[in-house]
Scaffold this motif. Structure first.
Motif, PDB file in Angstrom:
ATOM      1  N   ALA A 113       0.829  -1.206   0.000  1.00  0.00           N
ATOM      2  CA  ALA A 113       0.000   0.000   0.000  1.00  0.00           C
ATOM      3  C   ALA A 113       0.866   1.260   0.000  1.00  0.00           C
ATOM      4  O   ALA A 113       0.519   2.258  -0.658  1.00  0.00           O
ATOM      5  CB  ALA A 113      -0.929  -0.013   1.219  1.00  0.00           C
ATOM      6  N   ARG A 114       1.998   1.246   0.707  1.00  0.00           N
ATOM      7  CA  ARG A 114       2.850   2.439   0.770  1.00  0.00           C
ATOM      8  C   ARG A 114       3.473   2.768  -0.581  1.00  0.00           C
ATOM      9  O   ARG A 114       3.700   3.947  -0.903  1.00  0.00           O
ATOM     10  CB  ARG A 114       3.957   2.228   1.808  1.00  0.00           C
ATOM     11  CG  ARG A 114       3.447   2.260   3.249  1.00  0.00           C
ATOM     12  CD  ARG A 114       4.462   1.742   4.219  1.00  0.00           C
ATOM     13  NE  ARG A 114       3.911   1.652   5.571  1.00  0.00           N
ATOM     14  CZ  ARG A 114       4.378   0.816   6.496  1.00  0.00           C
ATOM     15  NH1 ARG A 114       5.388  -0.008   6.205  1.00  0.00           N
ATOM     16  NH2 ARG A 114       3.843   0.800   7.694  1.00  0.00           N
ATOM     17  N   GLU A 115       3.731   1.736  -1.378  1.00  0.00           N
ATOM     18  CA  GLU A 115       4.300   1.998  -2.697  1.00  0.00           C
ATOM     19  C   GLU A 115       3.345   2.821  -3.557  1.00  0.00           C
ATOM     20  O   GLU A 115       3.769   3.675  -4.338  1.00  0.00           O
ATOM     21  CB  GLU A 115       4.630   0.672  -3.395  1.00  0.00           C
ATOM     22  CG  GLU A 115       5.860  -0.022  -2.838  1.00  0.00           C
ATOM     23  CD  GLU A 115       6.232  -1.243  -3.650  1.00  0.00           C
ATOM     24  OE1 GLU A 115       5.331  -1.781  -4.347  1.00  0.00           O
ATOM     25  OE2 GLU A 115       7.393  -1.664  -3.613  1.00  0.00           O
ATOM     26  N   VAL A 116       2.045   2.571  -3.438  1.00  0.00           N
ATOM     27  CA  VAL A 116       1.071   3.331  -4.219  1.00  0.00           C
ATOM     28  C   VAL A 116       0.799   4.682  -3.570  1.00  0.00           C
ATOM     29  O   VAL A 116       0.622   5.703  -4.258  1.00  0.00           O
ATOM     30  CB  VAL A 116      -0.234   2.517  -4.359  1.00  0.00           C
ATOM     31  CG1 VAL A 116      -1.285   3.299  -5.132  1.00  0.00           C
ATOM     32  CG2 VAL A 116       0.046   1.192  -5.055  1.00  0.00           C
ATOM     33  N   LEU A 117       0.780   4.732  -2.237  1.00  0.00           N
ATOM     34  CA  LEU A 117       0.535   6.005  -1.556  1.00  0.00           C
ATOM     35  C   LEU A 117       1.638   7.013  -1.831  1.00  0.00           C
ATOM     36  O   LEU A 117       1.390   8.236  -1.868  1.00  0.00           O
ATOM     37  CB  LEU A 117       0.404   5.767  -0.044  1.00  0.00           C
ATOM     38  CG  LEU A 117      -0.847   4.987   0.400  1.00  0.00           C
ATOM     39  CD1 LEU A 117      -0.773   4.689   1.889  1.00  0.00           C
ATOM     40  CD2 LEU A 117      -2.107   5.765   0.080  1.00  0.00           C
ATOM     41  N   ILE A 154      -4.103  -2.905  -5.119  1.00  0.00           N
ATOM     42  CA  ILE A 154      -4.427  -2.094  -3.951  1.00  0.00           C
ATOM     43  C   ILE A 154      -4.868  -0.697  -4.346  1.00  0.00           C
ATOM     44  O   ILE A 154      -5.455   0.039  -3.532  1.00  0.00           O
ATOM     45  CB  ILE A 154      -3.193  -2.043  -3.007  1.00  0.00           C
ATOM     46  CG1 ILE A 154      -3.572  -1.464  -1.631  1.00  0.00           C
ATOM     47  CG2 ILE A 154      -2.076  -1.248  -3.643  1.00  0.00           C
ATOM     48  CD1 ILE A 154      -4.562  -2.270  -0.877  1.00  0.00           C
ATOM     49  N   SER A 155      -4.634  -0.299  -5.608  1.00  0.00           N
ATOM     50  CA  SER A 155      -5.000   1.052  -6.054  1.00  0.00           C
ATOM     51  C   SER A 155      -6.511   1.269  -5.984  1.00  0.00           C
ATOM     52  O   SER A 155      -6.955   2.379  -5.688  1.00  0.00           O
ATOM     53  CB  SER A 155      -4.496   1.290  -7.479  1.00  0.00           C
ATOM     54  OG  SER A 155      -3.098   1.155  -7.546  1.00  0.00           O
ATOM     55  N   ASP A 156      -7.288   0.237  -6.258  1.00  0.00           N
ATOM     56  CA  ASP A 156      -8.742   0.381  -6.189  1.00  0.00           C
ATOM     57  C   ASP A 156      -9.198   0.697  -4.766  1.00  0.00           C
ATOM     58  O   ASP A 156     -10.059   1.555  -4.553  1.00  0.00           O
ATOM     59  CB  ASP A 156      -9.421  -0.900  -6.683  1.00  0.00           C
ATOM     60  CG  ASP A 156      -9.121  -1.181  -8.139  1.00  0.00           C
ATOM     61  OD1 ASP A 156      -8.844  -0.209  -8.879  1.00  0.00           O
ATOM     62  OD2 ASP A 156      -9.156  -2.359  -8.547  1.00  0.00           O
ATOM     63  N   THR A 157      -8.618   0.026  -3.789  1.00  0.00           N
ATOM     64  CA  THR A 157      -8.989   0.290  -2.396  1.00  0.00           C
ATOM     65  C   THR A 157      -8.577   1.698  -1.979  1.00  0.00           C
ATOM     66  O   THR A 157      -9.328   2.410  -1.298  1.00  0.00           O
ATOM     67  CB  THR A 157      -8.330  -0.749  -1.477  1.00  0.00           C
ATOM     68  OG1 THR A 157      -8.710  -2.061  -1.907  1.00  0.00           O
ATOM     69  CG2 THR A 157      -8.761  -0.533  -0.034  1.00  0.00           C
ATOM     70  N   ILE A 158      -7.397   2.126  -2.395  1.00  0.00           N
ATOM     71  CA  ILE A 158      -6.943   3.480  -2.055  1.00  0.00           C
ATOM     72  C   ILE A 158      -7.821   4.525  -2.739  1.00  0.00           C
ATOM     73  O   ILE A 158      -8.135   5.581  -2.158  1.00  0.00           O
ATOM     74  CB  ILE A 158      -5.466   3.642  -2.447  1.00  0.00           C
ATOM     75  CG1 ILE A 158      -4.590   2.706  -1.603  1.00  0.00           C
ATOM     76  CG2 ILE A 158      -4.997   5.081  -2.267  1.00  0.00           C
ATOM     77  CD1 ILE A 158      -3.126   2.688  -2.018  1.00  0.00           C
ATOM     78  N   ALA A 208      -3.201  15.824   1.687  1.00  0.00           N
ATOM     79  CA  ALA A 208      -2.261  16.390   2.644  1.00  0.00           C
ATOM     80  C   ALA A 208      -1.416  15.324   3.314  1.00  0.00           C
ATOM     81  O   ALA A 208      -0.243  15.561   3.653  1.00  0.00           O
ATOM     82  CB  ALA A 208      -3.022  17.197   3.695  1.00  0.00           C
ATOM     83  N   ALA A 209      -2.002  14.148   3.519  1.00  0.00           N
ATOM     84  CA  ALA A 209      -1.258  13.057   4.152  1.00  0.00           C
ATOM     85  C   ALA A 209      -1.925  11.742   3.760  1.00  0.00           C
ATOM     86  O   ALA A 209      -3.148  11.678   3.581  1.00  0.00           O
ATOM     87  CB  ALA A 209      -1.238  13.213   5.671  1.00  0.00           C
ATOM     88  N   CYS A 210      -1.106  10.726   3.649  1.00  0.00           N
ATOM     89  CA  CYS A 210      -1.609   9.369   3.389  1.00  0.00           C
ATOM     90  C   CYS A 210      -0.578   8.384   3.900  1.00  0.00           C
ATOM     91  O   CYS A 210       0.619   8.548   3.666  1.00  0.00           O
ATOM     92  CB  CYS A 210      -1.913   9.158   1.905  1.00  0.00           C
ATOM     93  SG  CYS A 210      -0.521   9.459   0.805  1.00  0.00           S
ATOM     94  N   TYR A 211      -1.025   7.406   4.603  1.00  0.00           N
ATOM     95  CA  TYR A 211      -0.105   6.434   5.191  1.00  0.00           C
ATOM     96  C   TYR A 211      -0.852   5.121   5.418  1.00  0.00           C
ATOM     97  O   TYR A 211      -2.096   5.071   5.415  1.00  0.00           O
ATOM     98  CB  TYR A 211       0.491   6.955   6.504  1.00  0.00           C
ATOM     99  CG  TYR A 211      -0.540   7.433   7.497  1.00  0.00           C
ATOM    100  CD1 TYR A 211      -1.083   6.576   8.445  1.00  0.00           C
ATOM    101  CD2 TYR A 211      -0.954   8.763   7.498  1.00  0.00           C
ATOM    102  CE1 TYR A 211      -2.026   7.026   9.349  1.00  0.00           C
ATOM    103  CE2 TYR A 211      -1.896   9.211   8.403  1.00  0.00           C
ATOM    104  CZ  TYR A 211      -2.426   8.346   9.333  1.00  0.00           C
ATOM    105  OH  TYR A 211      -3.358   8.777  10.224  1.00  0.00           O
ATOM    106  N   ALA A 212      -0.083   4.065   5.599  1.00  0.00           N
ATOM    107  CA  ALA A 212      -0.613   2.723   5.821  1.00  0.00           C
ATOM    108  C   ALA A 212       0.032   2.139   7.062  1.00  0.00           C
ATOM    109  O   ALA A 212       1.274   2.080   7.161  1.00  0.00           O
ATOM    110  CB  ALA A 212      -0.349   1.826   4.610  1.00  0.00           C
TER     111      ALA A 212
END
Length: 267
Positions: free
Chosen positions: A28-32, A54-58, A83-87
């Motif tokens: 997930a972090r790779e896409v975020l 995982i892109s669909d879920t994000i 502004a922020a995104c993390y897993a």
């Protein structure tokens, strides 16, 4: 605008959280990392054409965060950015896989919690973005929020159509049930008719047997009576014949006696 706490920092914005996602936090972090700091339109475009599952879920989590900002804070989706995104890592499911020589290998099924925080650009940033887009000959409002609204409307229309189809299917099922009930009733009537016919055949057979028995009894009685009458007639005729024979014999005896007496007299 509501305040969102990211780590030890508090910043304004709206957030959405997707918990217990069946994917590792690393994936997930790779896409975020690709969409962090991007505007909503750019981030949505990147996620749409990303090849990671995982892109669909994000993307769904991002849409939820924008919807929260629009409904709760009355913000325009075209003025928002990530502004922020993390897993964060979630609980790991432990499973076992059999291996050679009676051994087993542990399988770790990772889960994660994805958080996306969106905030509004400042007025200076919006002015700079408008100027940059004007130089390119395009407008800032790429209508990402409008596209999302269209997707939501289309989704609602599909849900309404599915509900209508389900209602029609239920009506068809009810009609089918009615037909099945009618067929069951018809089959019951057929069974009753067959049972009635069987009963009628049984009754007719019984009546026929009784009639044959009565006819045989009558014939036997008449036969016995005829035989009895014949025997009586034969006995009577036999007795009469015997009586007549005895009378004739007696008359002959008397005649002989008289003849003998006359012979004796003549002599």
């Amino acid at each position: 605008m509501t305040a969102v706490t990211v780590g030890a920092e508090t910043r304004p914005g709206s957030r959405a959280v997707a918990k217990y996602v069946r994917s590792s936090a690393f994936k997930a972090r790779e896409v975020l990392d690709l969409v962090r700091g991007k505007s909503y339109a750019e981030a949505r475009e990147i996620l749409t054409f990303s090849e990671r599952r995982i892109s669909d879920t994000i993307a769904k989590c991002l849409d939820s965060a924008v919807a929260n900002a629009e409904h709760n804070d009355e913000l325009d989706g075209d003025e928002l950015f990530i502004a922020a995104c993390y897993a964060d890592e979630g609980p790991t499911l432990k499973r076992w896989r059999p291996r050679a020589r009676g051994r087993a290998t542990r399988i770790r099924k990772r889960t994660c919690h994805i958080t996306v925080v969106v905030a509004r650009y400042s007025d200076e940033e919006l002015a700079a973005i408008d100027a940059r887009m004007a130089l390119k000959g395009t407008g800032r409002r790429s209508s990402a929020a409008e596209a999302r609204r269209r997707r939501v409307a289309a989704s609602r229309e599909r849900d309404a159509e599915r509900a209508e189809h389900q209602d029609h299917d239920e009506d068809d099922l009810e009609a089918t049930d009615d037909v099945d009930d009618f067929e069951d009733d018809f089959e019951e009537l057929d069974e009753d008719a067959e049972a009635f016919e069987d009963e009628g055949e049984a009754v007719s057979e019984a009546e026929t047997e009784e009639a044959e028995t009565d006819a045989e009894a009558v014939v036997e009685e008449e036969t016995e009576e005829a035989e009895t009458d014949a025997e009586a007639v034969v006995e009577e005729e036999t007795e009469e014949a015997e009586t007549d024979a005895e009378a004739v014999a007696e008359e002959d005896d008397e005649t002989e006696t008289e003849a003998e007496e006359e012979d004796e007299k003549e002599s």
